[in-house]
Design a protein around this motif. Structure first.
Motif, PDB file in Angstrom:
ATOM      1  N   PHE A   1      -7.278  -1.624  -2.155  1.00  0.00           N
ATOM      2  CA  PHE A   1      -7.105  -2.734  -3.248  1.00  0.00           C
ATOM      3  C   PHE A   1      -8.115  -3.433  -3.247  1.00  0.00           C
ATOM      4  O   PHE A   1      -9.114  -3.810  -2.356  1.00  0.00           O
ATOM      5  CB  PHE A   1      -5.960  -3.434  -2.696  1.00  0.00           C
ATOM      6  N   THR A   2      -8.736  -3.895  -4.623  1.00  0.00           N
ATOM      7  CA  THR A   2      -9.908  -4.729  -4.781  1.00  0.00           C
ATOM      8  C   THR A   2      -9.391  -6.106  -5.207  1.00  0.00           C
ATOM      9  O   THR A   2      -8.315  -6.272  -5.814  1.00  0.00           O
ATOM     10  CB  THR A   2     -10.557  -3.950  -5.629  1.00  0.00           C
TER      11      THR A   2
ATOM     12  N   ARG B   1       0.878  -1.126  -0.120  1.00  0.00           N
ATOM     13  CA  ARG B   1      -0.083   0.146   0.162  1.00  0.00           C
ATOM     14  C   ARG B   1       0.964   1.244  -0.128  1.00  0.00           C
ATOM     15  O   ARG B   1       0.842   2.410  -0.695  1.00  0.00           O
ATOM     16  CB  ARG B   1      -0.835  -0.148   1.368  1.00  0.00           C
TER      17      ARG B   1
ATOM     18  N   VAL C   1       2.757   1.476  -3.750  1.00  0.00           N
ATOM     19  CA  VAL C   1       1.520   2.077  -4.550  1.00  0.00           C
ATOM     20  C   VAL C   1       1.301   3.662  -4.423  1.00  0.00           C
ATOM     21  O   VAL C   1       1.433   4.511  -4.972  1.00  0.00           O
ATOM     22  CB  VAL C   1       0.367   1.332  -4.777  1.00  0.00           C
TER      23      VAL C   1
ATOM     24  N   MET D   1      -5.293   4.332  -0.144  1.00  0.00           N
ATOM     25  CA  MET D   1      -5.086   3.098  -1.254  1.00  0.00           C
ATOM     26  C   MET D   1      -6.253   2.228  -0.796  1.00  0.00           C
ATOM     27  O   MET D   1      -6.231   1.769   0.311  1.00  0.00           O
ATOM     28  CB  MET D   1      -3.752   2.407  -1.026  1.00  0.00           C
TER      29      MET D   1
END
Length: 150
Positions: free
Chosen positions: A72-73, A56, A59, A70
């Protein structure tokens, strides 16, 4: 196992792509040895939780954001759902109007239909021409005129 040259040519890289070998290498420990759910409180979650926090932060640093921003999926479909639903509901309007197009991804169209069912959103699905484009006049009309389409 058959290789890429032994079967049909795959042309749907928009939907999914092979995993980069560097990603596979980085993920392998978390798919085999350190597979605990990072959201859990037991010791198996410690390494995955730290790895997720590091990812995380990496990114976020790449795009100039904060790690806490952040999300995330698990898939593009889930990301579409979160983005569309989140934007519509965050607007705080009592009867939001969502305009989309007929060729949109099914995840987006289904999210729009769910917003209509569950949150009384007005959904306008614009057709596209033979060239795949929305007629600008149709979009302008949808923006100006309340549409009760579902």
């Amino acid at each position: 196992m058959d290789g890429p040259m032994d079967g049909p040519v795959y042309l749907d890289y928009n939907a999914t792509t092979p995993v980069d070998p560097r990603v596979t290498e980085a993920m392998l420990p978390y798919l085999t040895a350190w597979f605990g759910n990072p959201s859990s409180s037991h010791p198996y979650a410690d390494r995955p939780r730290r790895a997720l926090a590091d990812a995380r932060a990496q990114v976020a640093a790449l795009i100039g954001a904060q790690a806490a921003q952040m999300v995330f999926t698990a898939s593009g479909s889930e990301a579409n759902l979160l983005a569309v639903r989140g934007a519509v509901l965050a607007a705080g309007r009592p009867r939001p109007h969502v305009i989309t197009q007929a060729t949109e991804h099914p995840a987006v169209l289904e999210t729009c239909h769910a917003l209509a069912r569950l949150h009384d959103a007005r959904v306008t699905v614009l057709p596209v021409g033979g060239d795949g484009l929305v007629n600008p006049a149709a979009l302008a009309a949808a923006l100006r005129t309340p549409c009760w389409c579902r």
